[in-house]
Each structure stands twice: as C-alpha cells, then as structure tokens.
Design a protein around this motif. Structure first.
Motif, PDB file in Angstrom:
ATOM      1  N   LYS A  40       5.745   6.181 -11.267  1.00 59.79           N
ATOM      2  CA  LYS A  40       5.171   4.920 -10.792  1.00 59.79           C
ATOM      3  C   LYS A  40       6.234   4.067 -10.105  1.00 59.79           C
ATOM      4  CE  LYS A  40       3.204   0.759 -12.704  1.00 59.79           C
ATOM      5  NZ  LYS A  40       2.778   0.103 -13.916  1.00 59.79           N
ATOM      6  N   GLN A  41       7.427   3.999 -10.681  1.00 55.49           N
ATOM      7  CA  GLN A  41       8.514   3.229 -10.062  1.00 55.49           C
ATOM      8  C   GLN A  41       8.879   3.804  -8.695  1.00 55.49           C
ATOM      9  OE1 GLN A  41       9.919   0.323 -11.364  1.00 55.49           O
ATOM     10  NE2 GLN A  41       8.182   0.578 -12.736  1.00 55.49           N
ATOM     11  N   ALA A  42       8.982   5.120  -8.624  1.00 55.85           N
ATOM     12  CA  ALA A  42       9.357   5.769  -7.365  1.00 55.85           C
ATOM     13  C   ALA A  42       8.275   5.568  -6.308  1.00 55.85           C
ATOM     14  CB  ALA A  42       9.610   7.262  -7.598  1.00 55.85           C
ATOM     15  N   LEU A  43       7.037   5.724  -6.694  1.00 58.19           N
ATOM     16  CA  LEU A  43       5.935   5.566  -5.750  1.00 58.19           C
ATOM     17  C   LEU A  43       5.830   4.121  -5.273  1.00 58.19           C
ATOM     18  CD1 LEU A  43       3.664   6.991  -4.285  1.00 58.19           C
ATOM     19  CD2 LEU A  43       2.221   6.633  -6.295  1.00 58.19           C
ATOM     20  N   THR A  44       6.012   3.176  -6.175  1.00 57.07           N
ATOM     21  CA  THR A  44       5.978   1.759  -5.802  1.00 57.07           C
ATOM     22  C   THR A  44       7.094   1.439  -4.808  1.00 57.07           C
ATOM     23  OG1 THR A  44       4.995   1.130  -7.914  1.00 57.07           O
ATOM     24  CG2 THR A  44       6.142  -0.593  -6.710  1.00 57.07           C
ATOM     25  N   ALA A  45       8.292   1.936  -5.062  1.00 56.91           N
ATOM     26  CA  ALA A  45       9.421   1.693  -4.157  1.00 56.91           C
ATOM     27  C   ALA A  45       9.161   2.301  -2.787  1.00 56.91           C
ATOM     28  CB  ALA A  45      10.712   2.253  -4.758  1.00 56.91           C
ATOM     29  N   TRP A  46       8.601   3.509  -2.747  1.00 53.69           N
ATOM     30  CA  TRP A  46       8.318   4.166  -1.470  1.00 53.69           C
ATOM     31  C   TRP A  46       7.256   3.400  -0.694  1.00 53.69           C
ATOM     32  CZ3 TRP A  46       3.952   6.519   0.606  1.00 53.69           C
ATOM     33  CH2 TRP A  46       4.167   7.193   1.807  1.00 53.69           C
ATOM     34  N   ILE A  47       6.203   2.966  -1.371  1.00 48.47           N
ATOM     35  CA  ILE A  47       5.142   2.219  -0.696  1.00 48.47           C
ATOM     36  C   ILE A  47       5.683   0.885  -0.193  1.00 48.47           C
ATOM     37  CG2 ILE A  47       2.968   0.977  -1.092  1.00 48.47           C
ATOM     38  CD1 ILE A  47       2.064   3.435  -2.714  1.00 48.47           C
ATOM     39  N   ASP A  48       6.502   0.204  -0.974  1.00 46.41           N
ATOM     40  CA  ASP A  48       7.115  -1.046  -0.516  1.00 46.41           C
ATOM     41  C   ASP A  48       7.932  -0.811   0.750  1.00 46.41           C
ATOM     42  OD1 ASP A  48       5.992  -2.409  -2.652  1.00 46.41           O
ATOM     43  OD2 ASP A  48       7.862  -2.521  -3.807  1.00 46.41           O
ATOM     44  N   LEU A  49       8.699   0.260   0.773  1.00 49.77           N
ATOM     45  CA  LEU A  49       9.513   0.604   1.941  1.00 49.77           C
ATOM     46  C   LEU A  49       8.634   0.883   3.155  1.00 49.77           C
ATOM     47  CD1 LEU A  49      12.354   1.277   3.085  1.00 49.77           C
ATOM     48  CD2 LEU A  49      11.950   3.617   2.337  1.00 49.77           C
ATOM     49  N   GLU A  50       7.577   1.657   2.975  1.00 52.05           N
ATOM     50  CA  GLU A  50       6.685   1.975   4.083  1.00 52.05           C
ATOM     51  C   GLU A  50       5.960   0.735   4.601  1.00 52.05           C
ATOM     52  OE1 GLU A  50       6.323   4.856   5.886  1.00 52.05           O
ATOM     53  OE2 GLU A  50       8.109   5.342   4.720  1.00 52.05           O
ATOM     54  N   GLU A  51       5.557  -0.166   3.709  1.00 49.70           N
ATOM     55  CA  GLU A  51       4.902  -1.403   4.132  1.00 49.70           C
ATOM     56  C   GLU A  51       5.855  -2.272   4.941  1.00 49.70           C
ATOM     57  OE1 GLU A  51       3.334  -2.964   0.457  1.00 49.70           O
ATOM     58  OE2 GLU A  51       1.432  -1.880   0.724  1.00 49.70           O
ATOM     59  N   GLU A  52       7.114  -2.339   4.508  1.00 50.41           N
ATOM     60  CA  GLU A  52       8.110  -3.110   5.253  1.00 50.41           C
ATOM     61  C   GLU A  52       8.374  -2.476   6.612  1.00 50.41           C
ATOM     62  OE1 GLU A  52      11.106  -6.118   5.969  1.00 50.41           O
ATOM     63  OE2 GLU A  52       9.193  -5.980   4.935  1.00 50.41           O
ATOM     64  N   ARG A  53       8.461  -1.159   6.660  1.00 52.27           N
ATOM     65  CA  ARG A  53       8.665  -0.455   7.931  1.00 52.27           C
ATOM     66  C   ARG A  53       7.504  -0.735   8.884  1.00 52.27           C
ATOM     67  NH1 ARG A  53       9.861   5.171   6.588  1.00 52.27           N
ATOM     68  NH2 ARG A  53      11.954   4.395   6.315  1.00 52.27           N
ATOM     69  N   TYR A  54       6.289  -0.727   8.369  1.00 51.44           N
ATOM     70  CA  TYR A  54       5.106  -1.000   9.185  1.00 51.44           C
ATOM     71  C   TYR A  54       5.129  -2.447   9.694  1.00 51.44           C
ATOM     72  CZ  TYR A  54       0.201  -1.364  10.568  1.00 51.44           C
ATOM     73  OH  TYR A  54      -0.950  -1.568  11.270  1.00 51.44           O
TER      74      TYR A  54
END
Length: 86
Positions: free
Chosen positions: A34-48
């Motif tokens: 969950k921590q890893a997935l949350t961090a990845w989604i946060d990164l992708e949202e910021e990139r977008y």
C-alpha cells in the motif's frame, strides 16, 4: 475506510523484497505494498500535473528558443558564458 483486494503477479525477487521489508519494519506485506502503490500514484499524479502545466505554458507562448538554449549551453565552461536565456 472501505477496502478492496487487488491482485498482481510480481517477480519472485520483488515479492522477496516485500517480505524482507515487512519483516524488517515489522509491518504487514499489505502495508508495504500500500505504501509503495500510494507513493507511485502520488508521483504519477504530480507528473501528470506538471505535464498539463507545461502544455499550458507552451500554448501561452512561454517558451525559450532552442537555438538560444543551445548557444547558452555551449558557452558554459568558456571564458565568456552567456546569460541564462529567458
């Protein structure tokens, strides 16, 4: 918080690392994932968000000519570096 199970096949080496971190941190494997997935989604949202911001800048004409940037870059490390293009 309502939850839902998500299943994914991952390489054994990655699963082993999840196991190792869970043991080392004394957390569940679910918590690690969950921590890893949350961090990845946060990164992708910021990139977008940054991509949309960049597109808006281009559409507004807020760009720097490629030749000006290249000339500036080429001048770095010389006796007469050009000012940063604006």
């Amino acid at each position: 918080m309502e939850t839902r199970v998500v299943t994914a096949h991952v390489p054994v080496s990655l699963a082993d690392k999840v196991d190792d971190y869970a043991e080392r941190l004394e957390r569940s494997k679910a918590w690690i994932v969950k921590q890893a997935l949350t961090a990845w989604i946060d990164l992708e949202e910021e990139r977008y968000r940054l991509t949309l911001e960049a597109i808006a800048d281009v559409e507004a004409g807020n760009v720097i000519d490629h030749e000006a940037v290249q000339a500036w870059a080429d001048s770095l490390g010389t006796d007469n570096p050009l000012p940063e293009p604006r």
